[in-house]
Motif scaffolding. Structure first.
Motif, PDB file in Angstrom:
ATOM      1  N   GLY A  63      -2.354  10.817  -3.028  1.00 47.48           N
ATOM      2  CA  GLY A  63      -1.263   9.451  -3.346  1.00 47.48           C
ATOM      3  C   GLY A  63      -0.914   8.847  -1.872  1.00 47.48           C
ATOM      4  N   THR A  64      -0.721   9.663  -0.807  1.00 51.34           N
ATOM      5  CA  THR A  64      -0.681   9.216   0.307  1.00 51.34           C
ATOM      6  C   THR A  64      -1.915   8.483   1.114  1.00 51.34           C
ATOM      7  OG1 THR A  64       1.196  10.853   0.755  1.00 51.34           O
ATOM      8  CG2 THR A  64       0.044   9.910   2.711  1.00 51.34           C
ATOM      9  N   GLY A  84       0.884  -1.179   0.106  1.00 48.06           N
ATOM     10  CA  GLY A  84       0.045   0.093  -0.042  1.00 48.06           C
ATOM     11  C   GLY A  84       0.766   1.235  -0.260  1.00 48.06           C
ATOM     12  N   LYS A 132       1.757   9.472  -5.614  1.00 53.35           N
ATOM     13  CA  LYS A 132       2.122  10.693  -5.475  1.00 53.35           C
ATOM     14  C   LYS A 132       3.086  11.358  -6.325  1.00 53.35           C
ATOM     15  CE  LYS A 132       4.179  12.249  -0.825  1.00 53.35           C
ATOM     16  NZ  LYS A 132       4.611  11.694   0.340  1.00 53.35           N
ATOM     17  N   GLY A 142       0.789   4.056  -2.646  1.00 51.00           N
ATOM     18  CA  GLY A 142       0.811   5.403  -2.464  1.00 51.00           C
ATOM     19  C   GLY A 142       2.022   6.410  -3.231  1.00 51.00           C
ATOM     20  N   GLU A 175      -4.530   7.471  -0.807  1.00 48.43           N
ATOM     21  CA  GLU A 175      -4.997   6.130  -1.242  1.00 48.43           C
ATOM     22  C   GLU A 175      -4.021   4.941  -0.882  1.00 48.43           C
ATOM     23  OE1 GLU A 175      -5.822   6.502  -5.533  1.00 48.43           O
ATOM     24  OE2 GLU A 175      -5.903   4.368  -5.780  1.00 48.43           O
ATOM     25  N   GLY A 176      -2.544   5.281  -0.683  1.00 46.09           N
ATOM     26  CA  GLY A 176      -1.821   4.464  -0.168  1.00 46.09           C
ATOM     27  C   GLY A 176      -2.436   3.771   1.023  1.00 46.09           C
ATOM     28  N   HIS A 227      -3.087  18.110  -9.887  1.00 37.68           N
ATOM     29  CA  HIS A 227      -1.817  18.591 -10.284  1.00 37.68           C
ATOM     30  C   HIS A 227      -1.488  19.831  -9.592  1.00 37.68           C
ATOM     31  CE1 HIS A 227      -1.363  15.302 -12.941  1.00 37.68           C
ATOM     32  NE2 HIS A 227      -2.410  15.677 -13.679  1.00 37.68           N
ATOM     33  N   MET A 245      -1.162  17.183   6.222  1.00 40.44           N
ATOM     34  CA  MET A 245      -0.331  17.604   4.812  1.00 40.44           C
ATOM     35  C   MET A 245      -0.430  18.644   4.238  1.00 40.44           C
ATOM     36  SD  MET A 245      -0.047  13.577   3.174  1.00 40.44           S
ATOM     37  CE  MET A 245       1.299  14.135   1.782  1.00 40.44           C
ATOM     38  N   SER A 296      -1.407  15.856  -5.691  1.00 35.58           N
ATOM     39  CA  SER A 296      -1.140  14.480  -5.829  1.00 35.58           C
ATOM     40  C   SER A 296      -0.354  13.811  -4.736  1.00 35.58           C
ATOM     41  CB  SER A 296      -0.445  14.460  -7.124  1.00 35.58           C
ATOM     42  OG  SER A 296       0.697  15.087  -7.084  1.00 35.58           O
ATOM     43  N   GLU A 297       0.505  14.491  -4.092  1.00 32.97           N
ATOM     44  CA  GLU A 297       1.047  14.225  -2.802  1.00 32.97           C
ATOM     45  C   GLU A 297       0.279  13.703  -1.528  1.00 32.97           C
ATOM     46  OE1 GLU A 297       4.867  15.881  -1.729  1.00 32.97           O
ATOM     47  OE2 GLU A 297       4.251  17.423  -3.177  1.00 32.97           O
TER      48      GLU A 297
END
Lengths: 456, 456
Positions: free
Chosen positions: B199-200, A199, A207, A203, B202-203, B231, B187, B195-196
C-alpha cells in the motif's frame, strides 16, 4: 458476523420477494488496463458480494426462485493457476463458504440457462454496467439483456436496510476514513502538490483494506464537483476540497468530505462560507429521522444555505421562494446525498431512480435538484450521506447572469469577489436509527476550531 | 522532448510502413468498477498515446495512409462537464497538441468509417483487448473486428526501438522505481503485513506519477509468480519477492524485482540461492548486446541457474543437456524478460508472439521456455527486462516427482528441505546500447551486502 448463513438467508429473502423464475447474478471478471493480462484491481460485483460473498473473478451465481435452490458456476483452478496466481481452492469449497452445495462448470451454466430459456421461464437479470457483463449475459440468454424490474425492486428492498453485520463493518471502516482525512489535514501545507496528499491517502486505503471506494476528489478547484486531477501546487490560503472514501476488504464503502485551508487557518471570508455549509450539515443531522423525506432534508440544507448567503448579501428575496425557484443551485448545484453500503452510491448500477425514488417521490427536472440521488422516506437502518456544499463556478455564474436566471434572488454584482473562491463541501455518513440519525464513526474534525486544531 | 511534432513524425513513419488504407486507433473509454459512473483510474490505450499523446477518454484517432492525413474525433465539453469534471478544452485544441488540425464529432467518425467501408478500402485495426473497444469497433466497421497484421508489424517496428525522448522518460521514471523498492527494504520488518508495504509503495507511485504500471507482486510466497495477495504477516527470515513498477504521467513503465529478507539479514540457505539468481542476472547484463538472440540470454540464465543448483546438489548431470531438456524450468519456470515502454509488457496487446518472435525465432512448446515473452535478436534502443528467478513450488515438484519428469537432472530427495523456501527473483531493466547493455536508472541495491546495508 458474516457467515455462510448470512448469504443463505439473504438468498431466501430474495426468493420470497421475486417468487418465481431463474435469478442470474454474474460476478465480475477482471478489467484490463492496457492489455488483457494487465488488470485493474479486481472489483467484485456488489450484488454478487451481497448474495454470495465471494471475492474472486469468473464466478456466476444462479438462484432458482421456483425450486429455492442456489448454484455456483465457475472453473476449478489448474496447475497453471497454482504456479502463476496461487489459486488452489476448488469451486466446491468456495461454494460451501456461502452455503451452497450445488456447483458446476461454465458449460453447465450455459446448459442450465439455455434449458430455462427453452422452457419459457423468466430469467431475472440486473442492468449490466460493464461491456463484458453485457456480452456474457447476451451469450447466455441468447438475446439482448433486459433488466428485471422485479429483481431490481427486491434487491433495493433488501439492501436499503443495513443488517447489523453491515452496520458494524461500515462503522469499522470509518476508522480508516478518519485516518485518511486527518492525514490530508496534516499534509496540506504550502508547497505541497495535491497529488502528494491524494497519493498518500490512497496508499493508506490500500494499506488497511481494498483501496479507495471511488476516485479521490482533492482539489483547490473545489468548485469542480468531481475533480480527479491533482496537479496543482498548494499555496497559503488555498481552500482544498477533499472528498475521499475507503473500501474495506469486504467492500463496504466510506465517503466523507472535508474542506481544509492550506497552512492551517481559514480566512475570514472562508469561515463565513464554511460556517453556512456546516450549519446546513448540522441541520440535516438534527432533523433526519425515520419517516422524513430525504428530499425535504435536501431542501432544508438549501434553505440554510440560502439564508446564510442572504446574510452575506450574495442572495436576496424570500428564502422559500428562492429555494422553490432553484436559485440556491447556483451555489449548491448537486444533491444532498445518497445511500452508502457495498457501493459508495449504493446500488447505483440498478438505476439511481429505482434506489432513491419511488411511487411517492418523483425526480425533479429543476437544475440542481435534478441531481438529487436519494429523495424517498428514511427508514431505520438506512445509511445515507449528508453532503451540502457551496461553490462559486465562474462558467455557471456567467451563464446565469447573462440569461438573468433567478436574478430576483441573486446579487450577481457581489459575486465578482468570489470568482476564485473555489468551494466548500462537508460530508458525513448518517445511520438512520429508530428515532433519529447519527454520524457514523468518530466524527472527523469539522468545525473551524476542530480543523484548525488538527492542522496546527 | 515530447512535442506535437513527436506525434506527427510517428504518424508519418507509420504511414510509410502501412502504405495504404484507413488506420483506426480508438483511445480508451473509462472502465467501470461497480457501476457505470464509478470508474477505475483512466488508462489510455498505449498505441493511441504513442501516435496522439492525448490522455483523455473518448477520443479516436484516424490516420489515412493514402491521403497522409490524420484526424481526431471526439466530443466537445458541455456545461455539465465544466461543472462536474472541470473539462474545458475544446476538441480542436486537443488536436493541435498532437499536430492535428482536422477534427470531428463521433457521428463524423461513423460517417468517415462507413464511407471507407463502402468504398472497399482496407480498415486497419489492432486486436481489441477491452470489451468496450470490441463493441465500438464492431459498430463502426459493421462486422466483427479482425486485426491487421500489417498494422501490428508496423507498430512493433516503430515502438521496439525507443526514441531519445522515450529513453529519457524511462530513465527519469527509474527514480521512483528506486524509491519504492528501497522503501520496501526499509519497511520489511517482522510484524508488518505485506499489504502495509504494498500500500505504501502504491501510494508513492500515485504521489509522483500515474500509479503502478501493473498490480504489485509482494509476497513471502514468492514461489507464486504473480501473487497479488498481500494478506500475510511477515516474520523474521521470511523472504519476500517484491515485483513492482511505476508509471510516469506520460505512462512509461518501470518494472523491477528485488527479493528481501524480513529483518534485514539473509540466512545462509537464502544467500546460496540468491547468489545463483544474481549470477544469472549479471551474466545476462554482461552478454546482452545488439545482434544477440534474447532467447540465448534466457538459456544463458538457465545455464547459470542449473550450474548453481548442481553445486548445491539440487540438480545433477550435464548442464547443457539439462537445459535442453527443460529441467531448469522446475525452478525457473518463466521467461527471462520482455520489452518495456508504454506498457510493462510492451505491446502485449498486439499479441505477445508478434512482439518477441519473428520469422527467425519461433516460440518453444517446452514447459518454462514456452512462457518466454521475448526471444528475437536485440537491437540498439531496445529496452528489455532481465529477470531470472529460482522458486520452489511444492505442487510442481510433486507433479514432476510423481511423473519422474527430468529425474536424470533433479535430486528430488534434496528438495524436501526447500519446500517452504519460497522464491527469489531479481529484475533490472536493460537498455541495449550500440555495443552492449546497461541497467537503466541507478541500480537498486542488489547484492547481498547492498540489500543488507539498505535494510540496516
Amino acid at each position: 458476523m458474516f457467515s455462510s448463513n448470512t448469504y443463505a438467508t439473504r438468498r431466501d429473502r430474495l426468493i420470497a420477494l421475486v417468487k418465481s423464475g431463474l435469478i442470474l447474478i454474474p460476478g465480475n471478471t477482471d478489467s484490463p488496463m492496457n492489455y488483457r493480462a494487465n488488470i485493474y484491481r479486481f472489483r467484485q460485483d456488489s450484488t454478487f458480494l451481497y448474495f454470495f460473498g465471494l471475492d474472486e473473478p469468473g464466478l456466476t451465481g444462479v438462484i432458482d426462485a421456483d425450486s429455492g435452490e442456489s448454484m455456483l458456476f465457475g472453473e476449478d483452478p489448474t496447475m497453471e493457476d497454482t504456479i502463476w496466481i496461487g489459486s488452489f481452492e476448488p469451486l466446491q469449497q468456495k461454494a460451501e463458504r456461502c452455503g451452497i452445495s450445488n456447483t458446476g462448470s461454465p458449460e453447465k451454466l450455459n446448459e442450465k440457462v439455455a434449458q430455462a430459456v427453452a422452457e419459457g421461464r423468466i430469467i431475472h437479470i440486473l442492468p449490466p454496467y460493464r461491456a463484458e457483463q453485457q456480452m456474457q449475459i447476451a451469450a447466455l440468454i441468447g438475446s439482448e439483456p433486459k433488466a428485471s424490474q422485479v429483481l431490481i425492486n427486491a434487491c433495493v428492498t433488501l439492501r436499503s436496510v443495513k443488517e447489523a453485520c453491515e452496520l458494524a463493518e461500515l462503522e469499522k471502516a470509518m476508522e480508516v476514513a478518519y485516518l485518511i482525512h486527518t492525514t490530508a489535514m496534516h499534509m496540506a501545507k504550502p508547497g505541497v502538490y495535491e497529488s502528494e496528499i491524494a497519493g498518500t491517502m490512497e496508499g493508506l486505503t490500500l494499506k488497511y483494506g481494498a483501496g479507495i471506494s471511488f476516485p479521490i476528489i482533492l482539489s483547490k478547484n473545489g468548485q469542480i464537483l468531481h475533480n480527479h486531477h491533482h496537479h496543482n501546487l498548494l499555496a497559503e490560503n488555498d481552500l482544498v476540497v477533499v472528498d475521499a472514501g475507503f473500501e474495506s476488504y469486504r467492500h463496504y464503502a466510506t465517503d466523507n468530505t472535508r474542506t481544509i485551508p492550506v497552512g492551517g487557518r481559514f480566512t475570514q471570508k472562508q469561515k463565513e462560507i464554511y460556517d453556512i455549509v456546516l450549519a446546513a450539515n448540522n441541520a440535516v443531522l438534527e432533523n433526519a429521522k425515520p419517516g422524513v423525506l430525504f428530499r425535504d432534508m435536501h431542501f432544508l440544507a438549501a434553505t440554510v444555505i440560502t439564508d446564510g448567503l442572504k446574510q452575506l448579501g450574495l442572495m436576496k428575496g424570500n428564502t422559500a421562494e428562492a429555494v422553490a425557484s432553484g436559485a440556491h443551485a447556483l451555489f449548491f448545484p448537486h444533491g444532498l446525498g445518497h445511500m452508502l453500503g457495498l457501493d459508495v452510491h449504493d446500488m447505483e448500477n440498478y438505476g439511481e431512480t429505482f434506489v432513491g425514488y419511488n411511487h411517492e417521490v418523483k425526480r425533479s427536472e429543476q437544475f440542481g435538484t435534478a441531481y438529487l440521488r436519494m429523495a424517498r422516506r428514511l427508514e431505520p437502518g438506512f445509511v445515507v450521506t449528508n453532503e451540502p456544499g457551496i461553490y462559486f463556478i465562474p462558467a455557471l455564474i456567467d451563464q446565469w447572469q447573462a440569461a438573468g436566471t433567478n436574478s430576483d434572488f441573486i446579487n450577481f454584482d457581489k459575486l465578482t469577489d468570489y470568482r476564485s473562491f473555489g468551494g466548500v463541501r462537508l460530508e458525513d455518513t448518517l445511520e438512520i436509527t429508530s428515532h433519529g440519525a447519527r454520524v457514523m464513526g468518530k466524527r472527523i474534525p469539522i468545525t473551524v476550531e476542530e480543523v484548525e486544531r488538527e492542522m496546527a
